[in-house]
Design a protein around this motif. Structure first.
Motif, PDB file in Angstrom:
ATOM      1  N   LEU B 254       1.791   6.425 -14.446  1.00  0.00           N
ATOM      2  CA  LEU B 254       2.311   5.341 -13.600  1.00  0.00           C
ATOM      3  C   LEU B 254       1.212   4.705 -12.747  1.00  0.00           C
ATOM      4  N   ASN B 255       0.194   5.506 -12.408  1.00  0.00           N
ATOM      5  CA  ASN B 255      -0.952   5.010 -11.638  1.00  0.00           C
ATOM      6  C   ASN B 255      -0.500   4.184 -10.419  1.00  0.00           C
ATOM      7  N   PHE B 256       0.143   4.863  -9.471  1.00  0.00           N
ATOM      8  CA  PHE B 256       0.771   4.194  -8.326  1.00  0.00           C
ATOM      9  C   PHE B 256      -0.218   3.378  -7.494  1.00  0.00           C
ATOM     10  N   THR B 257       0.207   2.195  -7.135  1.00  0.00           N
ATOM     11  CA  THR B 257      -0.595   1.402  -6.195  1.00  0.00           C
ATOM     12  C   THR B 257       0.204   1.253  -4.903  1.00  0.00           C
ATOM     13  N   PHE B 258      -0.518   1.219  -3.783  1.00  0.00           N
ATOM     14  CA  PHE B 258       0.116   1.131  -2.464  1.00  0.00           C
ATOM     15  C   PHE B 258       0.353  -0.349  -2.137  1.00  0.00           C
ATOM     16  N   LEU B 259       0.894  -0.591  -0.957  1.00  0.00           N
ATOM     17  CA  LEU B 259       1.130  -1.963  -0.507  1.00  0.00           C
ATOM     18  C   LEU B 259      -0.201  -2.683  -0.325  1.00  0.00           C
ATOM     19  N   ASN B 260      -0.242  -3.970  -0.673  1.00  0.00           N
ATOM     20  CA  ASN B 260      -1.457  -4.725  -0.384  1.00  0.00           C
ATOM     21  C   ASN B 260      -1.357  -5.339   1.018  1.00  0.00           C
ATOM     22  N   GLN B 261      -2.431  -5.984   1.448  1.00  0.00           N
ATOM     23  CA  GLN B 261      -2.480  -6.499   2.834  1.00  0.00           C
ATOM     24  C   GLN B 261      -1.371  -7.520   3.091  1.00  0.00           C
ATOM     25  N   LYS B 262      -1.109  -8.347   2.072  1.00  0.00           N
ATOM     26  CA  LYS B 262      -0.082  -9.381   2.226  1.00  0.00           C
ATOM     27  C   LYS B 262       1.288  -8.726   2.430  1.00  0.00           C
ATOM     28  N   GLU B 263       1.553  -7.688   1.642  1.00  0.00           N
ATOM     29  CA  GLU B 263       2.847  -7.005   1.758  1.00  0.00           C
ATOM     30  C   GLU B 263       2.983  -6.316   3.121  1.00  0.00           C
ATOM     31  N   ILE B 264       1.880  -5.724   3.592  1.00  0.00           N
ATOM     32  CA  ILE B 264       1.916  -5.078   4.917  1.00  0.00           C
ATOM     33  C   ILE B 264       2.206  -6.126   5.998  1.00  0.00           C
ATOM     34  N   ALA B 265       1.536  -7.277   5.864  1.00  0.00           N
ATOM     35  CA  ALA B 265       1.765  -8.353   6.845  1.00  0.00           C
ATOM     36  C   ALA B 265       3.219  -8.802   6.800  1.00  0.00           C
ATOM     37  N   ILE B 266       3.775  -8.904   5.587  1.00  0.00           N
ATOM     38  CA  ILE B 266       5.181  -9.328   5.454  1.00  0.00           C
ATOM     39  C   ILE B 266       6.108  -8.314   6.128  1.00  0.00           C
ATOM     40  N   ILE B 267       5.807  -7.023   5.953  1.00  0.00           N
ATOM     41  CA  ILE B 267       6.650  -5.979   6.568  1.00  0.00           C
ATOM     42  C   ILE B 267       6.640  -6.130   8.094  1.00  0.00           C
ATOM     43  N   TYR B 268       5.437  -6.349   8.652  1.00  0.00           N
ATOM     44  CA  TYR B 268       5.345  -6.502  10.109  1.00  0.00           C
ATOM     45  C   TYR B 268       6.110  -7.741  10.586  1.00  0.00           C
TER      46      TYR B 268
END
Lengths: 222, 294
Positions: B254-268
């Motif tokens: 599956l090679n998991f990838t974490f949230l990218n910067q844009k997604e983190i900004a969207i969460i905030y």
């Protein structure tokens, strides 16, 4: 300063009469005691003045303004003309004595330097300066009531309404509060104080006594 | 403005207990939304990688003429949908098979005549059912085509799988979102209920609604910011330090990838807005109450 004209107020779906056709006038600089037994309508009458409740009929004027039909957005401005002191103090319990006193001045956007000077002056006059950083729950009842008066005074109100301010205090502390209110009255502030203790009323010379009985004004003397 | 920000922080620190409970509840709510979102994203990426492995193999007749091979070669070279292709003759196909099967010598020893056809292995720029279908019909028009392994079945399977998983995860994320919004709103409202007396006193002393609201809204924004930070940290630790240590071979694929910067900004930003709307709505209920009714 305050004028009631044929004011009626009912509670509980018009089954309990709280104020029955009250008409009277309080002039600027008067010290008025509202007296009567519990349930006679003293607190309701005070609430009507600061628009804590609305009358069912009649007219109420405060500082020449009919407040019966004023918009909700205007209520804070009416209340800024009035300092209210409650029997249960109603201090902001997560704020210090200093912050409680300065709070309304911050809301009025007064400069910090003026707030500091004024808060210091009021707290020193009321003997609370040394308690300025204390939270209300650490104060005695007398100190809490003085802090409530300090807050009521902070924006130089035209009128001070005091609802049984001595109700939770012993005789000595009660007398101190009456002395404070009397001093304020000497300086020109109109005072309306509800109490069932006539002894306090006798401590103030030239005061007016409005006696309430079952919502009716039984007698106005003084 | 400085006063309001100071009030917001001061109220936050002086109401630690209720705010810590709020942060805990809201963090858990956000955690599940982000967790399922990341799961959906990573499964989507995995399926996309599987799709990118799809190739078209065009097997040629043994008796195909060299002109036909040339024209097919020319067609593939000039086709804009094709990223790369290779041609293997019968002999090269056999060599490749032998190389591929070198660990099973019995299999190679059994081969007497070369049974393998020559073929073109074609890679597409974009794996798309309509492109594949069009290309297949074009290749089939050439002479000497024996058969085509188009990978269309695999593609259809992966697309159905992708759609099903996305649908299920969307429903889960949506339910979690509604659930979280409900929890967060009620938590904020409970916070305000615990301070109803404070709001009542503020109204009694002549403070405007705006002046009452703003510190509460700033306080909610602080709560949401801390909740988001805790939640993102928890998910980061889970995906980067715990998940890959689990003894599940599929996780490596599956090679998991974490949230990218844009997604983190969207969460905030989303958390901040949710806090803003939640606190505004909760406060409006208190504001609309008259003192008479309190």
């Amino acid at each position: 300063m305050i004028k009631f004209s044929n004011v009626k107020k009912w509670y509980q779906n018009k089954t309990v009469k709280a104020i029955d056709n009250a008409s009277f006038e309080i002039k600027k600089g008067d010290f008025v005691f509202l007296t009567g037994h519990s349930g006679s309508g003293k607190t309701t009458l005070l609430k009507l003045i600061f628009k804590g409740t609305n009358p069912d009929s009649g007219e109420i004027f405060v500082d020449n303004e009919n407040i019966v039909n004023i918009r909700d957005s205007k209520i804070p401005y009416l209340r800024r003309k009035i300092g209210v002191v409650f029997q249960d103090f109603k201090l902001l319990y997560n704020k210090t004595v200093y912050e409680n006193t300065a709070y309304i001045m911050n809301a009025l956007n007064i400069s910090n330097s003026v707030i500091k000077l004024k808060t210091e002056k009021i707290l020193k006059e009321l003997g609370l300066w040394y308690k300025r950083d204390s939270f209300p729950h650490t104060l005695s009842s007398g100190e809490q009531q003085r802090a409530a008066i300090a807050r009521a005074l902070s924006n130089d109100p035209l009128i001070i309404l005091a609802d049984e301010p001595t109700g939770n205090l012993d005789i000595d502390n009660g007398k101190t509060i009456i002395d404070l209110l009397r001093d304020l009255n000497y300086k020109g502030t109109t005072i309306v104080m509800a109490t069932h203790n006539l002894d306090f009323a006798r401590l103030v010379n030239n005061s007016i006594n409005i006696v309430l009985k079952q919502g009716k004004i039984e007698k106005i003397s003084g | 403005m400085f006063f309001f920000i100071k009030e917001g922080f001061s109220n936050f620190s002086r109401n630690k207990f209720i705010n810590i409970i709020s942060i805990f509840v809201i963090s858990i709510s956000i955690f599940f939304i982000i967790f399922f979102y990341l799961l959906s994203k990573n499964i989507g990426n995995f399926i996309a990688r599987l799709k990118s492995d799809i190739t078209i193999i065009a097997y040629l007749n043994d008796n195909i003429e060299s002109d036909s091979v040339e024209s097919l070669h020319y067609f593939l070279k000039s086709n804009p949908d094709i990223s790369e292709f290779k041609y293997l003759t019968k002999q090269q196909a056999l060599e490749e098979f032998k190389d591929y099967s070198k660990d099973i010598p019995e299999l190679i020893e059994g081969i007497i005549d070369n049974p393998l056809p020559a073929y073109f292995e074609i890679h597409l720029k974009k794996i798309d059912a309509s492109i594949i279908s069009k290309l297949l019909s074009q290749i089939n028009n050439f002479n000497g085509i024996e058969s085509i392994d188009s990978g269309q079945k695999k593609l259809n399977y992966l697309q159905t799988l992708n759609k099903t998983i996305n649908y299920i995860l969307f429903v889960i994320v949506f339910i979690m979102f509604i659930f979280s919004a409900f929890i967060a709103f009620n938590t904020i409202q409970l916070t305000f209920y615990s301070r109803a007396a404070e709001i009542e006193i503020q109204k009694l002393i002549g403070v405007t609604k705006f002046f009452i609201r703003l510190p509460f809204i700033i306080e909610s924004a602080i709560t949401m910011f801390i909740s988001s930070t805790i939640c993102i940290s928890m998910i980061y630790i889970f995906f980067n330090h715990i998940l890959h240590k689990l003894p599940l071979p599929i996780l490596a694929d599956l090679n998991f990838t974490f949230l990218n910067q844009k997604e983190i900004a969207i969460i905030y930003v989303a958390s901040f807005l949710a806090g803003l709307i939640g606190s505004f709505a909760a406060l409006s209920r208190f504001m609309s109450m008259s003192i008479e009714n309190e």
